[in-house]
Design an enzyme around this catalytic site. Structure first.
Site, short mmCIF file in Angstrom:
data_model
loop_
_atom_site.label_atom_id
_atom_site.label_comp_id
_atom_site.label_asym_id
_atom_site.label_seq_id
_atom_site.Cartn_x
_atom_site.Cartn_y
_atom_site.Cartn_z
CB SER A 1 -8.05 -10.23 -35.08
OG SER A 1 -9.26 -10.17 -34.18
CG ASN B 1 -4.45 -14.83 -44.49
OD1 ASN B 1 -5.93 -14.44 -44.02
ND2 ASN B 1 -4.80 -16.40 -45.15
CB VAL C 1 3.87 -18.76 -41.72
CG1 VAL C 1 4.17 -18.66 -43.88
CG2 VAL C 1 3.10 -18.86 -41.09
CB ILE D 1 -14.39 -13.76 -41.51
CG1 ILE D 1 -14.16 -12.91 -41.41
CG2 ILE D 1 -14.90 -13.85 -43.19
CD1 ILE D 1 -14.81 -11.12 -41.91
CB SER E 1 -0.95 -13.65 -31.22
OG SER E 1 -2.21 -13.14 -31.91
CE1 TYR F 1 -7.14 -15.77 -34.09
CE2 TYR F 1 -7.97 -13.58 -32.80
CZ TYR F 1 -7.69 -14.11 -34.55
OH TYR F 1 -7.68 -14.46 -35.53
CB ALA F 2 -6.79 -10.56 -28.23
P1 NAD Z 1 -8.50 -20.63 -42.16
O1 NAD Z 1 -7.95 -21.60 -40.45
O2 NAD Z 1 -9.60 -20.38 -42.49
O3 NAD Z 1 -7.06 -19.90 -42.32
C1 NAD Z 1 -6.34 -20.18 -42.15
C2 NAD Z 1 -5.01 -20.71 -42.53
O4 NAD Z 1 -3.89 -20.51 -42.27
C3 NAD Z 1 -5.09 -21.72 -43.79
O5 NAD Z 1 -5.07 -21.94 -45.14
C4 NAD Z 1 -3.97 -22.80 -43.11
O6 NAD Z 1 -3.62 -23.53 -43.55
C5 NAD Z 1 -2.80 -21.15 -42.43
N1 NAD Z 1 -2.08 -21.80 -41.67
C6 NAD Z 1 -2.40 -22.35 -40.39
N2 NAD Z 1 -0.91 -22.06 -39.67
C7 NAD Z 1 0.11 -21.88 -40.66
C8 NAD Z 1 1.10 -22.25 -40.79
N3 NAD Z 1 2.32 -22.64 -40.11
N4 NAD Z 1 2.01 -22.00 -41.93
C9 NAD Z 1 1.67 -21.63 -42.63
N5 NAD Z 1 0.01 -21.80 -42.83
C10 NAD Z 1 -0.95 -21.57 -42.10
O7 NAD Z 1 -8.96 -19.10 -40.77
P2 NAD Z 1 -9.36 -17.96 -41.12
O8 NAD Z 1 -10.54 -17.72 -40.84
O9 NAD Z 1 -9.24 -18.16 -43.48
O10 NAD Z 1 -7.81 -17.22 -41.13
C11 NAD Z 1 -7.43 -16.00 -41.29
C12 NAD Z 1 -6.53 -14.87 -41.17
O11 NAD Z 1 -7.49 -13.87 -40.60
C13 NAD Z 1 -5.62 -15.58 -39.78
O12 NAD Z 1 -4.86 -14.84 -39.58
C14 NAD Z 1 -7.05 -15.15 -38.58
O13 NAD Z 1 -6.53 -14.83 -37.38
C15 NAD Z 1 -7.85 -14.21 -39.22
N6 NAD Z 1 -8.32 -13.88 -38.41
C16 NAD Z 1 -9.69 -14.78 -39.06
C17 NAD Z 1 -11.59 -13.94 -38.38
C18 NAD Z 1 -12.36 -15.30 -38.55
O14 NAD Z 1 -13.66 -14.48 -38.20
N7 NAD Z 1 -12.27 -15.86 -39.30
C19 NAD Z 1 -11.40 -12.67 -37.99
C20 NAD Z 1 -10.18 -12.38 -37.85
C21 NAD Z 1 -8.57 -12.12 -38.65
#
Ligand code: NAD
Length: 259
Positions: A142, A90, A64, A189, A159, A156-157
């Site tokens: 987030s 996402n 992406v 999470i 972004s 990160y914050a």
């Molecule tokens: P994860 O690492 O399990 O999944 C991230 C997903 O993004 C994966 O499927 C990965 O392949 C995909 N991804 C990464 N770079 C990519 C790229 N260049 N092109 C396409 N896909 C790409 O993490 P997650 O916890 O499931 O995170 C999902 C979203 O939730 C993210 O945006 C993350 O910032 C946000 N988030 C997560 C948490 C947490 O505590 N896990 C908290 C707040 C926000």
């Protein structure tokens, strides 16, 4: 507990970025259960992508953060489906980096995937979203983006704060097309992002830290976020736009400070 699933999204085409792992996979499976056709733009977890394909998802390998790849993915979806009903931005990465250890390359990569990626996907797929009368965008931000502090998350914050203001501005600009734009701001999470590569002991230590930061004394599961995304994407949320729903178990540091 008995859970009843409704077919709220029958016939809907849902673009989900990063939909093969963690929160994204829970979102994809939620939409599959409720009759939608998820179009998963994924960058990793090839086996998971194949499994989702067998369940009825349409999968496209796509970084992406690469605008040309996003544009090509849009062309494929246009030819295959001719419309998009819902976009879920996402995909994201988290690079932990204290301000004093600023590394421009790492920062730019994170910003390119998290923020530019959200812009590229939204911009390129918008013409397809405008073909339906009630398009929806849900962005995954987030709680870091609203100022919840954790070590090393400043960049990160940034972004994620960008995603939040983008959500509000897009709601303003796209309302005239009947498009609603909202964001979900998850807390801690349990996914690869937070627990990947950690052994059992370290994982439990982290869970304990984050349990103690919430008033509900619990950590979050991907489904806790997917449920909010599905609600925001559904007709039940038809009067909600420009909002950020925080799903973080009630962070004590946010609930106890004075306003
Ligand atoms: P994860 O690492 O399990 O999944 C991230 C997903 O993004 C994966 O499927 C990965 O392949 C995909 N991804 C990464 N770079 C990519 C790229 N260049 N092109 C396409 N896909 C790409 O993490 P997650 O916890 O499931 O995170 C999902 C979203 O939730 C993210 O945006 C993350 O910032 C946000 N988030 C997560 C948490 C947490 O505590 N896990 C908290 C707040 C926000």
């Amino acid at each position: 507990m008995v859970v009843v699933y409704y077919m709220r999204f029958k016939g809907r085409i849902v673009v989900i970025t990063g939909g093969t792992r963690g929160i994204g996979r829970a979102i994809t499976e939620g939409f599959l259960r409720e009759g939608a056709t998820p179009v998963v733009l994924y960058a990793s977890a090839e086996n998971e992508a194949k499994k989702l394909k067998e369940k009825g998802a349409y999968i496209i390998k796509c970084d992406v953060g690469n605008r040309e790849e996003v544009r090509k993915a849009k062309e494929i979806v246009d030819k295959e489906f001719g419309k998009v009903d819902i976009i879920v931005n996402n995909a994201g990465i988290m690079v932990l980096m204290p301000f004093e250890e600023f590394d421009e390359q790492k920062y730019e990569r994170m910003l390119r995937i998290n923020l530019n990626g959200t812009i590229y996907v939204t911009y390129e797929f918008l013409p397809l979203l405008k073909r339906v009368k009630d398009g929806v965008i849900v962005n995954i931000a987030s709680n870091a983006g609203i100022g919840t502090a954790a070590e090393g998350t400043t960049f990160y914050a940034i972004s994620k704060a960008g995603i939040i203001i983008l959500t509000r501005r897009l709601a303003f600009e796209l309302g005239k097309y009947g498009i609603r734009v909202n964001a979900v701001a998850p807390g801690w999470i349990e996914t690869d992002m937070t627990l990947g590569g950690k052994d059992q002991e370290e994982a439990e230590r982290l869970r304990e830290i984050f349990r103690n930061k919430t008033v509900l004394r619990t950590t979050g599961k991907p489904e806790d976020i997917a449920n909010v995304v599905l609600f925001l994407a559904s007709e039940e949320a038809r009067y909600i736009t420009g909002q950020v729903i925080v799903a973080d178990g009630g962070r004590i540091d946010n609930l106890t400070h004075s306003v």
